[in-house]
Design an enzyme around this catalytic site. Structure first.
Site, PDB file in Angstrom:
ATOM      1  N   GLN A 235       4.670  46.736  95.909  1.00 19.52           N
ATOM      2  CA  GLN A 235       3.438  47.343  96.395  1.00 19.52           C
ATOM      3  C   GLN A 235       3.054  47.311  97.552  1.00 19.52           C
ATOM      4  O   GLN A 235       3.321  46.070  98.300  1.00 19.52           O
ATOM      5  CB  GLN A 235       2.201  47.012  95.423  1.00 19.52           C
ATOM      6  CG  GLN A 235       2.251  47.235  93.793  1.00 19.52           C
ATOM      7  CD  GLN A 235       1.908  48.789  93.667  1.00 19.52           C
ATOM      8  OE1 GLN A 235       1.438  49.373  94.494  1.00 19.52           O
ATOM      9  NE2 GLN A 235       1.846  49.063  92.305  1.00 19.52           N
TER      10      GLN A 235
ATOM     11  N   CYS B 107       0.224  64.005 113.137  1.00 20.25           N
ATOM     12  CA  CYS B 107       0.965  63.457 111.940  1.00 20.25           C
ATOM     13  C   CYS B 107       0.383  63.943 110.636  1.00 20.25           C
ATOM     14  O   CYS B 107       1.283  64.397 109.927  1.00 20.25           O
ATOM     15  CB  CYS B 107       0.585  61.987 112.294  1.00 20.25           C
ATOM     16  SG  CYS B 107       0.991  60.889 110.553  1.00 20.25           S
TER      17      CYS B 107
ATOM     18  N   CYS C  54      -1.461  55.744  89.490  1.00 19.70           N
ATOM     19  CA  CYS C  54      -1.621  55.948  90.930  1.00 19.70           C
ATOM     20  C   CYS C  54      -2.005  57.296  91.001  1.00 19.70           C
ATOM     21  O   CYS C  54      -2.027  57.845  92.059  1.00 19.70           O
ATOM     22  CB  CYS C  54      -0.514  55.564  91.882  1.00 19.70           C
ATOM     23  SG  CYS C  54       1.158  56.325  91.054  1.00 19.70           S
TER      24      CYS C  54
ATOM     25  N   GLU D 268      11.992  48.916  82.042  1.00 18.51           N
ATOM     26  CA  GLU D 268      12.138  49.480  83.504  1.00 18.51           C
ATOM     27  C   GLU D 268      13.615  50.227  83.746  1.00 18.51           C
ATOM     28  O   GLU D 268      14.557  49.923  83.178  1.00 18.51           O
ATOM     29  CB  GLU D 268      12.237  48.481  84.745  1.00 18.51           C
ATOM     30  CG  GLU D 268      12.836  48.833  86.077  1.00 18.51           C
ATOM     31  CD  GLU D 268      11.796  50.018  86.716  1.00 18.51           C
ATOM     32  OE1 GLU D 268      10.702  49.776  86.545  1.00 18.51           O
ATOM     33  OE2 GLU D 268      12.515  51.079  87.046  1.00 18.51           O
TER      34      GLU D 268
ATOM     35  N   CYS E 207      -2.608  60.958 107.274  1.00 19.61           N
ATOM     36  CA  CYS E 207      -3.966  60.557 106.478  1.00 19.61           C
ATOM     37  C   CYS E 207      -4.922  61.544 106.275  1.00 19.61           C
ATOM     38  O   CYS E 207      -5.631  62.131 107.173  1.00 19.61           O
ATOM     39  CB  CYS E 207      -4.470  59.345 107.699  1.00 19.61           C
ATOM     40  SG  CYS E 207      -3.376  58.005 107.780  1.00 19.61           S
TER      41      CYS E 207
ATOM     42  N   ASP F 272       2.304  51.082  83.701  1.00 16.87           N
ATOM     43  CA  ASP F 272       2.259  51.462  85.297  1.00 16.87           C
ATOM     44  C   ASP F 272       3.059  52.589  85.597  1.00 16.87           C
ATOM     45  O   ASP F 272       4.242  52.092  86.563  1.00 16.87           O
ATOM     46  CB  ASP F 272       2.416  50.138  86.097  1.00 16.87           C
ATOM     47  CG  ASP F 272       2.212  50.481  87.615  1.00 16.87           C
ATOM     48  OD1 ASP F 272       1.690  51.505  87.830  1.00 16.87           O
ATOM     49  OD2 ASP F 272       2.519  49.424  88.198  1.00 16.87           O
TER      50      ASP F 272
ATOM     51  N   CYS G  62      -7.596  57.614 115.224  1.00 19.71           N
ATOM     52  CA  CYS G  62      -6.258  57.640 115.357  1.00 19.71           C
ATOM     53  C   CYS G  62      -5.955  58.648 116.306  1.00 19.71           C
ATOM     54  O   CYS G  62      -6.225  59.939 116.082  1.00 19.71           O
ATOM     55  CB  CYS G  62      -5.636  57.531 114.053  1.00 19.71           C
ATOM     56  SG  CYS G  62      -3.712  58.279 114.162  1.00 19.71           S
TER      57      CYS G  62
HETATM   58  N1  SAH Z   1       4.623  47.914  87.946  1.00 21.78           N
HETATM   59  C1  SAH Z   1       5.455  47.701  89.094  1.00 21.78           C
HETATM   60  C2  SAH Z   1       6.143  49.046  89.300  1.00 21.78           C
HETATM   61  C3  SAH Z   1       5.352  50.388  89.010  1.00 21.78           C
HETATM   62  S1  SAH Z   1       6.053  51.733  89.875  1.00 21.78           S
HETATM   63  C4  SAH Z   1       4.544  47.376  90.046  1.00 21.78           C
HETATM   64  O1  SAH Z   1       3.438  47.229  90.176  1.00 21.78           O
HETATM   65  O2  SAH Z   1       5.106  46.829  91.063  1.00 21.78           O
HETATM   66  C5  SAH Z   1       6.586  52.785  88.539  1.00 21.78           C
HETATM   67  C6  SAH Z   1       8.163  52.211  87.857  1.00 21.78           C
HETATM   68  O3  SAH Z   1       8.345  52.858  86.923  1.00 21.78           O
HETATM   69  C7  SAH Z   1       9.188  52.177  88.979  1.00 21.78           C
HETATM   70  O4  SAH Z   1       9.839  51.202  89.219  1.00 21.78           O
HETATM   71  C8  SAH Z   1      10.150  53.172  88.391  1.00 21.78           C
HETATM   72  O5  SAH Z   1      11.746  52.999  88.643  1.00 21.78           O
HETATM   73  C9  SAH Z   1       9.760  53.225  86.951  1.00 21.78           C
HETATM   74  N2  SAH Z   1      10.290  54.207  86.019  1.00 21.78           N
HETATM   75  C10 SAH Z   1       9.886  55.513  86.355  1.00 21.78           C
HETATM   76  N3  SAH Z   1      10.188  56.315  85.170  1.00 21.78           N
HETATM   77  C11 SAH Z   1      10.680  55.334  83.961  1.00 21.78           C
HETATM   78  C12 SAH Z   1      10.743  55.611  82.716  1.00 21.78           C
HETATM   79  N4  SAH Z   1      11.103  56.878  82.318  1.00 21.78           N
HETATM   80  N5  SAH Z   1      11.220  54.301  82.132  1.00 21.78           N
HETATM   81  C13 SAH Z   1      11.071  53.066  82.424  1.00 21.78           C
HETATM   82  N6  SAH Z   1      10.905  53.033  83.956  1.00 21.78           N
HETATM   83  C14 SAH Z   1      10.327  54.029  84.711  1.00 21.78           C
END
Ligand code: SAH
Length: 389
Positions: A221, A20, A346, A271, A23, A319, A14
């Site tokens: 994602q 930048c 993540c 959520e 990365c 997640d 790159c």
């Molecule tokens: N599982 C989804 C999103 C993952 S990102 C996917 O794969 O696309 C993590 C998500 O958690 C975000 O949408 C964020 O808004 C939510 N989040 C963050 N803190 C939270 C909480 N305390 N309770 C519920 N959701 C939450």
């Protein structure tokens, strides 16, 4: 040129890398990056269970389906667009980024070239003069639909229809153009107000055989090829049956829960973000999935309430964001005592912290599968299977 310098050149693919800084693993070959990531997972997570080798990409470039180009006027009066230099607000003028969708970069470069003709100036964060802050491009990987969002600092977007016409004429793949107004002093890209200039105002994409709506601000994602692998791994770890009661915690726009619902009895998605919940409800309907419901709540509060009410769940997908989960969620999870927990993370550091709690409280880690969602960066995604001891 000697063979040695040639080899060096190959390792820095790159031209913007130095300026930048986005990365962190740019100086490694892709196989080296994968080994580095697997080794890091073993170091952080190996005490819980054997860590599988990370699943890499066959073609680890131009994978980002969401590109946010910042615009700036240089001191010499030139318009530049691209990414912020790591840790600053100086824009590095990028024509093609190794991680970004190629077409999206072509579009932002074309918009940069159009601006003088339409007398549009980039916004200046200090003087608050000018107009254009960002251009956001999102692309549906499997549908090919493209959304372009102009983010302006005020509602006065001169010749917005003519610039839209010019853009769509040049790139017929663009299916929608949106004007978003962000007047705030903030590092957030999007403001609350949007106006659709062309098309439907959103695009669609398919993942795991389901169709999802992507609005300008929807969480989705950014690496669709690896996301499919990630979700399929999570769903296969869950070992769902037709009677399984499932919770999809931190569900975003409902993607994991919707993909899992076809293999399960019923699913509840939880959520915090209200817009994401609206998208999730829409996505479930769009796919004619009827055994799923969504709750807008803090995941910890929801779990606490479910535990208090003595509710039952067989499988919990979780997640959470980079900060990981919290004590409220984890201790209620232990009370609720689902047989299976699939933790999608993540951030392996907060994952390690949360696994330490769960393994002290009745769970055993059975499998850990890292998936490379973000080649060239140091970010690592992992799917972990836990079951009750
Ligand atoms: N599982 C989804 C999103 C993952 S990102 C996917 O794969 O696309 C993590 C998500 O958690 C975000 O949408 C964020 O808004 C939510 N989040 C963050 N803190 C939270 C909480 N305390 N309770 C519920 N959701 C939450």
């Amino acid at each position: 040129m000697s063979a040695k310098t040639n080899a060096k050149k190959e390792q820095a693919p790159c031209p913007y890398a130095k300026k930048c800084g986005g990365c962190q693993l740019m100086n490694m070959t892709y196989p080296e990056q994968l080994s580095w990531k697997t080794a890091r997972c073993i170091r952080l997570l190996g005490r819980f269970c054997r860590v599988e080798e990370i699943t890499g990409m066959q073609n680890p470039v131009h994978y980002r389906n969401k590109v946010q180009a910042a615009f700036q006027l240089t001191r010499s009066g030139k318009i530049v667009s691209g990414v912020y230099q790591s840790g600053t607000h100086n824009v590095v003028n990028v024509n093609s980024c190794l991680t970004e969708d190629k077409k999206a970069d072509e579009i932002t470069v074309y918009i940069r070239s159009l601006l003088p003709r339409f007398k549009i100036l980039p916004y200046n964060e200090d003087s608050r003069a000018g107009f254009l802050r960002h251009v956001l491009v999102r692309r549906g990987f499997s549908t090919g639909e493209i959304m372009v969002v102009f983010v302006g600092a005020n509602p006065r977007f001169p010749m917005k229809n003519r610039i839209t016409d010019a853009l769509v004429e040049k790139f017929p793949e663009i299916t929608t153009v949106v004007f978003n107004i962000n007047p705030h002093k903030t590092s957030m890209v999007l403001g609350e107000r949007s106006e659709v200039l062309y098309g439907r105002g959103y695009i669609e994409d398919t993942l795991c055989g389901c169709t999802f709506r992507i609005s300008p601000s929807s969480f989705y994602q950014i690496n669709p090829v690896q996301t499919e692998i990630l979700y399929n791994t999570a769903i296969s770890f869950a070992n769902l049956g037709k009677d399984s009661t499932v919770i999809d915690a931190y569900c975003g726009t409902g993607t994991i829960g919707i993909a899992a619902a076809r293999h399960a009895g019923s699913v509840t998605g939880v959520e915090l973000n209200g817009d994401a919940v609206k998208d999730a409800v829409f996505n479930a309907k769009r796919n004619k999935i009827e055994n799923i419901a969504f709750v807008k709540a803090d995941a910890g509060e929801f779990m606490l309430e479910a535990a208090r009410q003595g509710e039952k769940a067989d499988v919990v997908f979780m997640d959470p964001p980079r900060a990981g989960s919290d004590k409220k969620f984890l201790s209620s999870l232990v009370t609720l005592a689902p047989q299976t927990v699939v933790y999608i993370s993540c951030n392996p550091e907060t994952l390690a912290r949360d696994l330490a709690f769960l393994t002290k409280n009745g769970y055993k880690v059975r499998k850990i599968q890292p998936v490379d969602m973000f080649p060239f960066t140091n970010h690592i995604e992992c799917v972990t299977l836990l079951t009750r001891k």
